[in-house]
Design a protein around this motif. Sequence first.
Motif, mmCIF file in Angstrom:
data_model
loop_
_atom_site.group_PDB
_atom_site.id
_atom_site.type_symbol
_atom_site.label_atom_id
_atom_site.label_comp_id
_atom_site.label_asym_id
_atom_site.label_seq_id
_atom_site.Cartn_x
_atom_site.Cartn_y
_atom_site.Cartn_z
ATOM 1 N N ALA A 44 0.683 -1.171 -0.160
ATOM 2 C CA ALA A 44 0.069 -0.004 0.080
ATOM 3 C C ALA A 44 0.763 1.265 -0.213
ATOM 4 C CB ALA A 44 -0.916 -0.130 1.278
ATOM 5 N N THR A 45 0.375 2.275 -0.943
ATOM 6 C CA THR A 45 1.216 3.480 -0.733
ATOM 7 C C THR A 45 0.241 4.811 -0.401
ATOM 8 O OG1 THR A 45 0.787 3.588 -3.280
ATOM 9 C CG2 THR A 45 3.035 2.761 -2.321
ATOM 10 N N THR A 46 -1.171 4.503 -0.708
ATOM 11 C CA THR A 46 -2.198 5.690 -0.374
ATOM 12 C C THR A 46 -3.241 5.185 0.681
ATOM 13 O OG1 THR A 46 -3.618 4.691 -2.167
ATOM 14 C CG2 THR A 46 -1.925 6.276 -2.783
ATOM 15 N N PHE A 47 -3.768 5.975 1.190
ATOM 16 C CA PHE A 47 -4.774 5.779 2.179
ATOM 17 C C PHE A 47 -5.835 4.982 1.668
ATOM 18 C CE2 PHE A 47 -3.921 9.819 5.049
ATOM 19 C CZ PHE A 47 -2.663 9.101 5.484
ATOM 20 N N ASP A 48 -6.290 5.186 0.136
ATOM 21 C CA ASP A 48 -7.224 4.217 -0.324
ATOM 22 C C ASP A 48 -6.860 2.806 -0.638
ATOM 23 O OD1 ASP A 48 -9.966 4.618 -1.631
ATOM 24 O OD2 ASP A 48 -8.730 4.100 -3.218
ATOM 25 N N LEU A 75 5.109 0.775 5.588
ATOM 26 C CA LEU A 75 4.702 1.097 4.383
ATOM 27 C C LEU A 75 5.455 2.236 3.635
ATOM 28 C CD1 LEU A 75 0.702 0.370 5.140
ATOM 29 C CD2 LEU A 75 2.459 -1.156 4.039
ATOM 30 N N LYS A 76 5.386 2.132 2.476
ATOM 31 C CA LYS A 76 5.962 3.531 1.747
ATOM 32 C C LYS A 76 4.920 4.397 1.369
ATOM 33 C CE LYS A 76 10.090 1.487 2.947
ATOM 34 N NZ LYS A 76 10.861 2.104 3.837
ATOM 35 N N MET A 77 4.690 4.970 2.148
ATOM 36 C CA MET A 77 3.274 5.710 1.715
ATOM 37 C C MET A 77 3.639 7.148 1.076
ATOM 38 S SD MET A 77 0.954 4.057 3.227
ATOM 39 C CE MET A 77 -0.611 4.958 3.139
ATOM 40 N N THR A 78 2.636 7.503 0.043
ATOM 41 C CA THR A 78 2.741 8.808 -0.526
ATOM 42 C C THR A 78 1.684 9.489 -0.012
ATOM 43 O OG1 THR A 78 1.323 7.912 -2.342
ATOM 44 C CG2 THR A 78 3.657 7.843 -2.660
ATOM 45 N N ASP A 79 0.786 9.156 0.658
ATOM 46 C CA ASP A 79 -0.381 9.986 1.228
ATOM 47 C C ASP A 79 0.368 9.927 2.787
ATOM 48 O OD1 ASP A 79 -2.010 10.206 -0.744
ATOM 49 O OD2 ASP A 79 -3.391 8.339 -0.015
ATOM 50 N N LYS A 80 0.467 11.254 3.181
ATOM 51 C CA LYS A 80 0.873 11.614 4.618
ATOM 52 C C LYS A 80 -0.014 12.224 5.351
ATOM 53 C CE LYS A 80 5.282 10.695 3.053
ATOM 54 N NZ LYS A 80 5.792 9.444 3.253
#
Length: 312
Positions: free
Chosen positions: A182-186, A258-263
Motif C-alpha cells: 500500500a502507498t495511499t490511504f485508499d 509501508l512506503k506511503m505517498t499519502d501523509k
Amino acid sequence: MTRISPALTQQPSSQPSRRDFLKFSGLAVSAGSLLMLSGCGPAAQDSGKSEGSSSTSATSSAKLGDGKTLRVGMEAAYAPYNWQVSKASDYTIPIENVDGAYADGYDVQAAKVIAKALDMEPVAVKCDFSALIDMLNNGQIDIICAGMSVTPEREDSAIFCNSYIDDDISLVTRKDSPYAKATTFDDLKGASIMGQAATMYDDVIDQIADVTDVNHMTPGETVPAVVESLSSGTSDVITYSMLSVPKLLETYPDFVELKMTDKFKGSEMPDNAAVALGTDQSIVDAINDAIDSISEEERQEIWNECMDRQPA
C-alpha cells in the motif's frame, strides 16, 4: 501538550503514553513538582531581551543561569527521551533533586551537547512535564530538554530553539499482508488499523477513515499491546513512531514499513529545547548552533542507542 511522541518503541514492556498526546493541553503547573523543587534558586538571566540582538554566540556578559551549572528540566521518566538510573555512566548526568540518581536518554545527550557549547556542566532537574515552562520562567531550571515540541501556545511562554530530533507517524504491517504494498490511504480499504490509546497515534487513523472504509480498531493501551496485535494477526496495520521503526523491524523481521505517498497532517513531532523569555539572543544562537552541529545520521544513531539502553 504535544509531547508529542509517546516514544513508541518496540520494547515488549509498557511505555507511558501520555502527554504528547494529550495534544496541546494547557500548561497547568503541578504544585507537587514545584514543592519538590523549592530548594532551587532562581536562574540568573541576562537582562537583555531576545529581540534585537545581533550576536551569534554566547558572550561573557550573557549567561544562562549561573553560567556554570546548566539545570535541565525533564521528567526522567519518558524513555527513550529521558529516564532515571541509579548508576553513573558516560551517557548520564546527575539528577540534582534526587539523591544518588542520574538521567539518561536522548534529551540528555542533546543537553550535554548544548552544555558543552555553553561551557557549562549539565544536571537534570526532575519534575512534572506540565510544570516545565512555569519552572523555566520562575528560574528553577535553565533550559527544557524533555521531548517537548514547540506549539503556538507554548511560544507565548518560552523561547524555543531548533529541534534536535524530529519524529513522525509511520504505518507498519506484516510482510505477508495484502496491504504490504500500500502507498495511499485508499489502498488500505478494508484494513483493521490500531494505534495507542489517548495518543495522536490513534487519532490519525481517522484521517485514513475519511478517505476509505477501514476498521478503526479499539486502541491498545500500551505500545507493546499494539505491536502484539499486529504480530498475532488481530490487526492488519498499526501506527508507529517513525524513528523507532528500524528497531521494531530488527525485533520483528516479518514486519514491514509501508512506503506511503499519502501523509498524515499535523503528525510531525519535533523535540525542541526551550529557554526562558528574555534570554539573550546570543545564548539562543549558541544553543541553535550546537543543535545544528548534530547531523541527521548522528541523531538516528543516538536514538537507536537510547532505544537499546532504555529500561525494560
